[in-house]
Design an enzyme around this catalytic site. Structure first.
Site, PDB file in Angstrom:
ATOM      1  N   TRP A 325       0.835  -1.205   0.000  1.00  0.00           N
ATOM      2  CA  TRP A 325       0.000   0.000   0.000  1.00  0.00           C
ATOM      3  C   TRP A 325       0.864   1.247   0.000  1.00  0.00           C
ATOM      4  CZ3 TRP A 325      -0.282   4.099   3.388  1.00  0.00           C
ATOM      5  CH2 TRP A 325      -1.383   4.957   3.251  1.00  0.00           C
ATOM      6  N   HIS A 326       2.016   1.170   0.677  1.00  0.00           N
ATOM      7  CA  HIS A 326       2.867   2.346   0.802  1.00  0.00           C
ATOM      8  C   HIS A 326       3.561   2.719  -0.494  1.00  0.00           C
ATOM      9  CE1 HIS A 326       2.330   1.770   5.150  1.00  0.00           C
ATOM     10  NE2 HIS A 326       2.695   3.018   5.255  1.00  0.00           N
ATOM     11  N   GLY A 327       3.762   1.800  -1.376  1.00  0.00           N
ATOM     12  CA  GLY A 327       4.424   2.178  -2.617  1.00  0.00           C
ATOM     13  C   GLY A 327       4.730   1.005  -3.520  1.00  0.00           C
ATOM     14  N   PHE A 478       2.324   8.611  -1.234  1.00  0.00           N
ATOM     15  CA  PHE A 478       1.546   7.381  -1.086  1.00  0.00           C
ATOM     16  C   PHE A 478       0.078   7.629  -1.361  1.00  0.00           C
ATOM     17  CE2 PHE A 478       4.963   6.758   2.298  1.00  0.00           C
ATOM     18  CZ  PHE A 478       5.828   6.196   1.383  1.00  0.00           C
TER      19      PHE A 478
END
Length: 478
Positions: A325-327, A478
């Site tokens: 999800w963060h990247g 993000f």
């Protein structure tokens, strides 16, 4: 528009004045003001992506109403899956499309097959991961019959685009934030004062701690091959304080600004670096995301109800998805996997809920045992943050190898004196305020007005003295 910018310093009082003095007698007009202000706030960065927010808003508003009105479960599922497909599809395209294309090409080139596929020139819309999850909570909760659809489109649109938390959270649940748009908001001076205090502390975290750490972190990580192990260790520790000051500072400002307009957002950070194990850390770090994954992914997967294998599987899924999800980078996946590995012993020995209270209670000094646990947890977190900050896996591994060189016992080449003083002061204030929602919420409140305002003015002067080194908020990517 950045919270720590002159633009926002002008924007906020204007919106506040219109909201409370010109349209304070009409809930609908107040919601319209918030909606327009939110679109201006977001469009300040790139107006073209306003159409993306509007599209998601219209889609989920319509699907939510259709889903609630039908009694057939099969149709409800169709509407839910449509919402999931649209929202996650947009997120995938803008955030992960090039990642999968690159890995597809690399995978086949390993076997000698070369593809001439050009990556797409896609600009990542600021905050898409945050507002996507926020709107998904709306449709999922309607499907579960935990929420009724929005009463009117303006309220829902204002909920989706609410400017204080639009681009970097907290990720609000529709069940908590949406009903607040239906109720009459009455100005509270005490609430406003508390909001201003939290904004002040958030700005201190961002400008004095995060931005000043960033100055040295960027130098060390960008030139890691030329530094000693001790200096690389300092760089990793400074990044831990940078990302905490940056992200929790944003959350504090967002919550404080929301309070100025009569809204209550969920707490997003609860002094995570005072945690005694990784489970406690994740109960205190980015709480809105952790609880989102718990309620909408972990529990539906079976949570902890199944056998040991299911528990382990679900834990790794949660942390890997959280990392992704963060990247769109393997470094984030490894970061998630590391945290899952840290969490595993606690899960196996049923110790993941051992530390539910606040460390030290109201004591000024932690016990030796708690201090050792806190130091160990912080060390594990710092190690994992290296993957989070590194450009790629090769960079992360070379950085780690560089730390565990014989030069780790040498004197660090970067030793910012004033920054060390700031961080030490920051930790002391956070420790004394750890039983509050934010560190300075109750600090000096019972003291004389002179002492209290002297403390606030000191923070203001320190902020002004460090404002020249402004950095973008890390979580904007993000």
């Amino acid at each position: 528009m950045l919270f720590n910018s002159l633009d926002f310093a002008i924007f906020l009082p204007i919106v506040f004045f219109i909201y409370w003095f010109l349209v304070n007698k009409s809930i609908k007009k107040q919601n319209i003001v918030l909606l327009v202000a939110s679109y201006v706030f977001y469009g300040w960065w790139d107006w073209r992506f306003l159409s993306l927010i509007l599209f998601s808003t219209i889609v989920d508003y319509c699907l939510g109403n259709l889903m609630y009105r039908t009694e057939k479960v099969s149709r409800q599922k169709i509407f839910l899956y449509t919402s999931l497909f649209v929202n996650l599809g947009l997120l995938f395209y803008f955030k992960y499309c090039n990642f999968f294309l690159d890995n597809f090409i690399n995978a086949f080139s390993f076997f000698g097959l070369n593809f001439n596929v050009s990556t797409l020139k896609v600009i990542l819309p600021v905050g898409i991961s945050f507002y996507t999850f926020q709107t998904l909570s709306y449709t999922i909760d309607i499907y579960r019959r935990n929420l009724e659809p929005a009463e009117d489109f303006i309220s829902f649109a204002a909920f989706v685009s609410f400017f204080p938390q639009l681009v970097a959270g907290p990720i609000e649940r529709a069940t908590n934030l949406l009903p607040q748009f239906y109720k009459r908001r009455v100005f509270s001076l005490e609430k406003a004062k508390s909001g201003l205090r939290q904004i002040l502390w958030g700005l201190f975290k961002k400008i004095v701690i995060a931005d000043q750490c960033a100055k040295y972190v960027n130098i060390i990580f960008d030139n890691s091959d030329g530094y000693s192990g001790s200096t690389l260790l300092v760089g990793a520790i400074l990044f831990a304080f940078q990302i905490y000051g940056d992200f929790s500072g944003y959350s504090d400002i967002a919550i404080g600004v929301s309070r100025l307009f009569g809204f209550n957002l969920m707490k997003n950070f609860a002094f995570p670096y005072f945690s005694r194990d990784i489970a406690e850390f994740w109960r205190r770090w980015h709480i809105s995301l952790s609880t989102w994954f718990r309620d909408y992914l972990y529990i539906p997967l079976g949570g902890s109800r199944g056998g040991l294998k299911m528990k382990i599987r679900n834990t790794f899924i949660i942390f890997l998805v959280s990392g992704f999800w963060h990247g769109a980078n393997w470094t984030f996946v490894i970061w998630g996997a590391l945290n899952a590995i840290y969490f595993l012993p606690l899960l196996l020995f049923n110790k993941n809920r051992s530390n539910m209270d606040v460390i030290g209670g109201k004591s000024y000094i932690p016990t030796f045992k708690d201090f050792v646990k806190m130091l160990l947890t912080f060390s594990l977190t710092v190690f994992a943050w290296i993957f989070f900050r590194a450009l790629n896996l090769e960079h992360a591994l070379s950085y780690i190898v560089g730390i565990f060189d014989s030069t780790i016992f040498s004197t660090p080449e970067v030793a910012p004196f004033f920054l060390n003083i700031y961080i030490l002061s920051f930790l002391i204030i956070e420790w004394f305020g750890k039983n509050s929602d934010y560190a300075i919420e109750k600090l000096f409140v019972k003291r004389s007005r002179v002492i209290r305002w002297a403390f606030y003015m000191l923070i203001v002067f320190v902020i002004i003295g460090n404002v020249s080194n402004q950095q973008d908020f890390i979580y904007f990517q993000f």
